[in-house]
Design a protein around this motif. Structure first.
Motif: not given
Length: 242
Positions: A225-227, A230-233, A238-241, A124-127
C-alpha cells in the motif's frame, strides 16, 4: 519437389506437417478464404476454452493456477501474463464509459484525469507486478524458490484484482446504480474479498502456518500500500504539474 517452410525457409522432410524449427504448419497449396476462417475459429475457440478453464480456478481456487504453473502443468491454461493483459483490457474498457460520466469543471483537471486514467494508470499496474513479487520474495524466501515463482503469483493475484474490480464496476454503475448499500460499502467489500483471497492464496502456494501467513500478509499489505501510494501519487503529481 523440395518442401520448404514459408515462415523460416527451413527444409522439410516429406512426412513433416509442422516445421521443426518454428512450428508453423506446412501447407503445400494456397490457403483459401474458407481455410482462413476455419483456422481463425479454431484459434478463437481454443483461446476461449483456455480462458474459461483458467478464469474459473483463478476466482474460486486461490493459488491453484500458481501451483499448477510451478508443477509444470501449463498447456491447458492460458499463460499468466496473457491472461492478466486480457482481463485488464476488459476492465479498462468497462471503466472508460464510467470515467466519461464524471463532470469536471476545470479543463486542466479534465486533461489530467484523461492522461492519468487512460495512459498512466494501466502502465502503473505493470510496474506493481514485479514490485509485489519482490515483496513476496523477501517475505517468503526459501532455498530453491526463485523470483519467477513470486512473479507468477503476483500476476495471478493482480488478474484477480481486475476481475473483482470489473465485477464491482458492473454492479455499481450498470446493474444497481441506485443501490445505497453498494455505493457506501463497495470499497470495504472489495478490500475484504481481496484480503481473504490473498490469505488463502498465500497459504496454498507457500504452505506456511495460518498464523505465520496472516502475519506476513499484514506486512505485505503495509509494504504494498505504501509503495502503491508513492508511485500513484508521484506519477499523478508529475503529470499535473509538468
Amino acid at each position: 519437389m523440395e518442401r520448404i517452410c514459408k515462415n523460416c525457409e527451413t527444409k522439410l522432410d516429406k512426412g513433416f506437417k509442422y516445421c521443426p524449427n518454428c512450428g508453423q504448419e506446412h501447407k503445400d497449396k494456397v490457403v483459401h478464404f474458407k481455410q482462413f476462417i476455419l483456422d481463425f475459429l479454431g484459434d478463437y475457440f481454443t483461446f476461449d476454452s483456455l480462458i474459461i478453464r483458467s478464469v474459473r480456478p483463478l476466482i474460486f481456487k486461490p493459488g491453484f493456477l500458481t501451483n499448477e504453473f510451478i508443477a509444470g502443468r501449463r498447456v491447458k491454461y492460458i499463460p499468466p501474463l496473457r491472461m492478466f493483459i486480457f482481463i485488464s483490457i476488459i476492465f479498462f474498457l468497462i471503466l472508460g464509459p464510467v470515467e466519461q460520466t464524471i463532470e469536471v469543471e476545470k479543463t486542466e483537471e479534465a486533461e489530467f484525469l484523461d492522461a492519468y486514467f487512460s495512459v498512466w494508470f494501466p502502465r502503473l499496474f505493470f510496474l506493481l507486478l514485479p514490485l509485489f513479487a519482490l515483496f513476496l520474495y523477501v517475505l517468503f524466501r526459501k532455498p530453491g524458490r526463485f523470483y519467477l515463482t513470486h512473479f507468477i503469483f503476483s500476476v495471478h493475484y493482480h488478474a484477480f484484482i481486475f476481475i473483482l474490480l470489473t465485477i464491482m464496476v458492473i454492479l455499481i454503475d450498470h446493474i444497481f446504480p441506485t443501490s445505497v448499500f453498494l455505493s457506501q460499502w463497495s470499497f470495504m467489500i472489495t478490500v475484504f474479498l481481496l484480503q481473504l483471497y490473498l490469505l488463502f492464496a498465500l497459504r496454498s502456494v507457500y504452505e506456511q502456518r495460518w498464523i505465520t501467513t496472516f502475519f506476513k500478509l499484514v506486512i505485505l499489505n503495509i509494504m504494498y500500500v505504501i509503495s502503491a501510494m508513492i508511485i500513484f501519487s508521484g506519477v499523478g503529481a508529475l503529470i499535473f504539474y509538468l
